[in-house]
Write a protein that holds these residues in place. Sequence first.
Motif, mmCIF file in Angstrom:
data_model
loop_
_atom_site.group_PDB
_atom_site.id
_atom_site.type_symbol
_atom_site.label_atom_id
_atom_site.label_comp_id
_atom_site.label_asym_id
_atom_site.label_seq_id
_atom_site.Cartn_x
_atom_site.Cartn_y
_atom_site.Cartn_z
ATOM 1 N N ARG A 101 0.772 -1.100 -0.073
ATOM 2 C CA ARG A 101 0.062 0.059 0.207
ATOM 3 C C ARG A 101 0.901 1.315 -0.107
ATOM 4 O O ARG A 101 0.387 2.258 -0.574
ATOM 5 C CB ARG A 101 -0.786 0.058 1.127
ATOM 6 N N TYR A 102 2.088 1.355 0.342
ATOM 7 C CA TYR A 102 3.195 2.183 0.537
ATOM 8 C C TYR A 102 4.028 2.262 -0.429
ATOM 9 O O TYR A 102 5.053 2.905 -0.110
ATOM 10 C CB TYR A 102 3.350 2.564 2.192
ATOM 11 N N GLY A 103 3.960 1.421 -1.424
ATOM 12 C CA GLY A 103 4.857 1.364 -2.758
ATOM 13 C C GLY A 103 5.926 0.088 -2.194
ATOM 14 O O GLY A 103 6.334 -0.154 -1.287
ATOM 15 N N GLY A 104 6.261 -0.322 -3.550
ATOM 16 C CA GLY A 104 7.078 -1.496 -3.523
ATOM 17 C C GLY A 104 6.249 -2.728 -3.980
ATOM 18 O O GLY A 104 4.990 -3.054 -3.763
ATOM 19 N N VAL A 105 7.113 -3.794 -4.388
ATOM 20 C CA VAL A 105 6.830 -5.093 -4.758
ATOM 21 C C VAL A 105 7.653 -6.195 -4.383
ATOM 22 O O VAL A 105 8.852 -5.963 -4.300
ATOM 23 C CB VAL A 105 6.523 -5.078 -6.335
ATOM 24 N N SER A 106 7.129 -7.327 -4.010
ATOM 25 C CA SER A 106 7.939 -8.382 -3.672
ATOM 26 C C SER A 106 7.286 -9.679 -4.482
ATOM 27 O O SER A 106 6.214 -9.716 -4.801
ATOM 28 C CB SER A 106 7.907 -8.768 -2.153
ATOM 29 N N VAL A 107 8.224 -10.619 -4.478
ATOM 30 C CA VAL A 107 7.930 -11.876 -5.120
ATOM 31 C C VAL A 107 8.286 -12.817 -4.362
ATOM 32 O O VAL A 107 9.604 -12.895 -3.912
ATOM 33 C CB VAL A 107 8.283 -12.087 -6.593
ATOM 34 N N PRO A 123 7.790 3.872 -8.680
ATOM 35 C CA PRO A 123 7.576 5.086 -8.287
ATOM 36 C C PRO A 123 7.687 5.048 -6.239
ATOM 37 O O PRO A 123 7.048 4.326 -5.832
ATOM 38 C CB PRO A 123 5.928 5.509 -8.669
ATOM 39 N N ALA A 124 8.211 6.048 -6.015
ATOM 40 C CA ALA A 124 8.463 6.235 -4.685
ATOM 41 C C ALA A 124 7.184 6.339 -3.736
ATOM 42 O O ALA A 124 6.305 7.194 -4.286
ATOM 43 C CB ALA A 124 9.534 7.177 -4.091
ATOM 44 N N GLY A 125 6.828 5.647 -2.804
ATOM 45 C CA GLY A 125 5.558 5.696 -2.068
ATOM 46 C C GLY A 125 4.168 5.650 -2.739
ATOM 47 O O GLY A 125 3.269 5.789 -2.141
ATOM 48 N N ALA A 126 4.238 5.015 -3.885
ATOM 49 C CA ALA A 126 2.980 5.093 -4.771
ATOM 50 C C ALA A 126 2.334 3.609 -4.712
ATOM 51 O O ALA A 126 3.147 2.543 -4.432
ATOM 52 C CB ALA A 126 3.033 5.032 -6.342
ATOM 53 N N SER A 127 1.250 3.448 -3.886
ATOM 54 C CA SER A 127 0.618 2.330 -3.852
ATOM 55 C C SER A 127 0.359 1.383 -4.839
ATOM 56 O O SER A 127 0.368 1.901 -6.174
ATOM 57 C CB SER A 127 -0.928 2.465 -3.268
ATOM 58 N N VAL A 128 0.723 0.155 -4.665
ATOM 59 C CA VAL A 128 0.596 -0.869 -5.836
ATOM 60 C C VAL A 128 -0.731 -1.684 -5.590
ATOM 61 O O VAL A 128 -1.010 -2.284 -4.511
ATOM 62 C CB VAL A 128 1.882 -1.853 -5.854
ATOM 63 N N TRP A 129 -1.715 -1.395 -6.672
ATOM 64 C CA TRP A 129 -3.144 -1.999 -6.311
ATOM 65 C C TRP A 129 -3.161 -3.211 -7.153
ATOM 66 O O TRP A 129 -4.377 -3.963 -7.197
ATOM 67 C CB TRP A 129 -4.197 -1.112 -6.540
ATOM 68 N N GLY A 130 -2.461 -3.513 -8.356
ATOM 69 C CA GLY A 130 -2.817 -4.624 -9.344
ATOM 70 C C GLY A 130 -1.259 -5.089 -9.643
ATOM 71 O O GLY A 130 -0.450 -4.274 -9.845
ATOM 72 N N LEU A 131 -1.373 -6.379 -9.785
ATOM 73 C CA LEU A 131 -0.256 -6.992 -10.309
ATOM 74 C C LEU A 131 -0.606 -8.258 -11.258
ATOM 75 O O LEU A 131 -1.401 -9.240 -10.861
ATOM 76 C CB LEU A 131 0.742 -7.860 -9.202
ATOM 77 N N GLU A 132 -0.026 -8.363 -12.630
ATOM 78 C CA GLU A 132 -0.705 -9.226 -13.533
ATOM 79 C C GLU A 132 0.184 -9.426 -14.594
ATOM 80 O O GLU A 132 1.089 -8.614 -14.899
ATOM 81 C CB GLU A 132 -2.041 -8.772 -13.928
ATOM 82 N N ARG A 133 0.164 -10.512 -15.179
ATOM 83 C CA ARG A 133 0.958 -10.884 -16.657
ATOM 84 C C ARG A 133 0.134 -10.824 -17.774
ATOM 85 O O ARG A 133 -1.017 -11.002 -17.686
ATOM 86 C CB ARG A 133 1.344 -12.194 -16.383
ATOM 87 N N ASP A 134 0.723 -10.129 -18.700
ATOM 88 C CA ASP A 134 0.075 -10.120 -20.050
ATOM 89 C C ASP A 134 0.373 -11.266 -20.836
ATOM 90 O O ASP A 134 0.706 -12.311 -20.214
ATOM 91 C CB ASP A 134 0.822 -8.702 -20.767
ATOM 92 N N GLY A 135 -0.552 -11.314 -22.167
ATOM 93 C CA GLY A 135 -0.294 -12.608 -22.793
ATOM 94 C C GLY A 135 1.032 -13.081 -23.070
ATOM 95 O O GLY A 135 1.299 -14.282 -23.597
#
Length: 1002
Positions: A101-107, A123-135
Amino acid sequence: MLARRFLAICVLLMSCVLPACAAPPIAMHHVSWSARDGAPQMVLTMAQTRDGWLWLGSSTGLYRFDGVRFERYAPPGQALPSIGIGILNAFDDGALWIGYRYGGVSVLAQGRLRHYTERDGLPAGASVWGLERDGGGRIWAATKHGMFYLDGQRWLAAGAGFNLPPLAEYKTLMRDRAGTLWAQGAEGVYRLPAGGQRFVKATPDSGTGVLFQVPDGSVWSWNAPASRLAALTQADGGAAPRRWSTAGEEVNSLLFDRQGDLWVGRINGVEYHTAHAVQRSGLQQGLSGRWVACIFEDREGSIWTSTSTGIDRFRRQRLETVALPVATVTNPLAPDADGGIWVGRYHFARPYNGNGNGNGNGNGKLTPRVLDLGPTMALDRDLIVAYRDTAGVLWLGENDRLFRSSGAGPVRVVPLPVKDSMVASMAADDDGALWAALAPQGLYRLDAQQRWHAMQPPAGLPDATPHVVASSPQLGLWLAYLHDQVLQLRHGVWRRYGPGEGLALGKLEAMHVARSHVWVGGEKGMVLWHGERFVPVGGVGGVELEGVSGIVELDDGDVWVDAAAGLYRIPAEEIARLKTTPGYRVRYEKLDNLDGLTGNAPMRYPVPTMVKTSDNKLWLSTTSSVFRIDPALRPKPAPAAPVLIRALGPPGHPRPALDGLRLAAGTSALQIDYTALALAMPERVAFRYRLDGVDAHWQEVGQRREAYYNNLEPGDYRFSVEVTDYAGVWSGRPAMLAFSIAPTIPQSWWFKTLCALLLLVACWMLYRRRMHVFALQVAARLEERTRERERIARELHDTLLQSVQGMILHVHAATLSLPEPAPERVAIEAALQQADDVLLEGRERVRDLRAGEAGKQDLAEAIGAMPGRLGLAEVLHVKVEGKLRQLHPLIYDEVLAIAGEAVANACRHAGASRIEVQLSYGASELRLCIRDDGAGIPAEVMAAGGRSNHWGICGMYERAEGIKAKLTLRSAPGAGTEWLLVLPGGLAYQATAYRSWFGRAG
């Protein structure tokens, strides 16, 4: 005009609010977990990874659930960069992607975390609301500051080159079945076709929301600010899309499930929208809390919802609860000819679309119709019995009254033949006459003229009333009495069955006659009539079908049994094996409260408690309600859930299980935690485990998810655990974990080896000490014998020999007085010469009695001189090995005597031409071997221990025993003879200086 508008507004508001308020509860199996059960609160996102874990992301961290226990995820040696989880998504490769919610992604992949921050391009401090793969497999992130994609190890912003507005807020990503990536944000909905390089705007609308693809292939968008659902694409085949209404209180979450139905999460509950109805569950229906923030469907089709205070699961169930207008205690069942059924006074017509699978999805609607008895026949009590005869006439009975309805006219009351009675069970015979069991008066028959006749079968029971009456055209009329008595009327002939024919059920409660089968159930089980006898029907694992109150055999041969513990289905092939295999126990499927069945099977009325309608549906009446099930709709067999070994270690302190883990030294008690990722019905799975080297067989432990062991030794171990599927079948694919326990110093191999060596040394020392003491004792005895011999020698020398010598001198002096030629003098001189010889021999014997001088001992020389003294040919050859040692005088004499006897025997009796003597002076023993090439000793002489009246061989053994030596004889006729004398060195050799504590000569 104003009043009309106000009225219209009120009507509109009521139409929005009332349906939600008046909606029935969601007709699914519902379980809730709250904080006291360990469930996280206010979960915002859920995902299920390939291994089966259900992952939950909340503002307090990342959690996972195995169907039984919630646990906060804390990977060993790693930490999440933030506890505020915004989005979770799991992909087919097993990886779990986490947006914060406060930025960043982990796998999270293979137990290891990889973090991406603003240093990696996000982007610094930008909430991440969606993660998906394209075709094409590329990872995209929807953030508050635009769309980003992962290029290798770095995130790049998708700007004008992708035809996306820069720095726009995006909330939702979704990939459809064709591989198209959909993105919804503040500027609208965009799509990226599989293999495409630019997004295409799908609608001119703006406003964030969520995206779905429903089973018909259409893609839908939810515009949160506008509170509107919109179809973005058409359904497969151009079918018209369904229309959905989400009017009412604020919508927090949405989900289209695999059935194509809509779930709506609101502030005060969750709604389930089907094509025909809306169902709703809130706090009053057991929901864990308010504010349904997230809705998720797992791989098994269960629906998960999160609230402000817990987690809920909704699961489709096999049995459908049939709502009655008025709750009643007894609900007798009577099917009609059109797929409908009478439930007491209520008639349920066949559902209009004929599905009625009882899963609450809106396929079929049951609307009851009340039987019109007219104003003068109102029912004031529950009905006890319901029966529809072969002519289609409906019979309904209560206390003191029996109703008859043919459908063509009004309902009539048929007077009972006896007051204060009631009809407990009914059936028609071959002639269409109605047989009724009137409690407590007995058995009666109603003929075509509506006249009652008391029946007393010739083989019947006097003054007894049957509890169950059943019939079929093939097998006739059957009567079941309370205590293991059954009567059959067929073609006018009565037959009686009892315990002698296999009935041992106690109180008989149910009977079903179908084709060639007669099934009887009671309080102690169920039996099948086969071959003029009743065969007991028991389940595998020792299960007995107790408390049977309803039995139905279907056209396909399957048998359904309503029993005290639940509803059982016995396959037709199991029935076939039961009839051909004595003592066979059938396999079965069991349905209970987990499948929607509540209450118990009534043990008295109504009879029966389960019937089949003409549309092949089963209806059941329990103590709590009425249920319906479609036997043809059975879940597809699914493999058992994955089983995982989670942790092991000392009890109360297990740690994450890693293959090859080595536990600390001194570990003897062990706890092993395992689980199966069965989210739908964890109560249905069972476990068994085995520890190689400890358990000889599998340990079946039911639902327990821990194993405990005590008194474990150090070493290598392998633990195996296996799980069943929901049907109770073992998977055959156990999970295994190899581990070892380090030994303590006393348990180590080198310590045990050292202890063993020390023990051997101690034993050797004790042996040497014992030999030393024994040698001293023998030496003392030998010394005593030597002193005694020397005393005897002195006595002989000082007395006998001196006296003889004096006597010889006196006789010699007297002889000198005789003339020389005198014959007397010659005789006396000859006698004197013999006396001198005797005296010389006596002196030699006295010398032998005295201990010889140490320096003059030579055993080899003494043995070599034996043939000469015996006057025999020189055939002896002596060989000496080792350093010459002085023997104890007595040992020397005894060894020499034994050797002399052996050499004499070889020369005198065996006729040997060569005698070999091998004398070995070893450090630990003295060995003397004498072998010859003579005629050998006959076997009978060897067996007898010597020749009769000859004491040579016997004396040799006695001498050897006297000095604690071992004497061995080997001989065969014509093959020579071998004597072997072995004497321990401590006994044979004379000490020259001292002996140590260990007994070695110094």
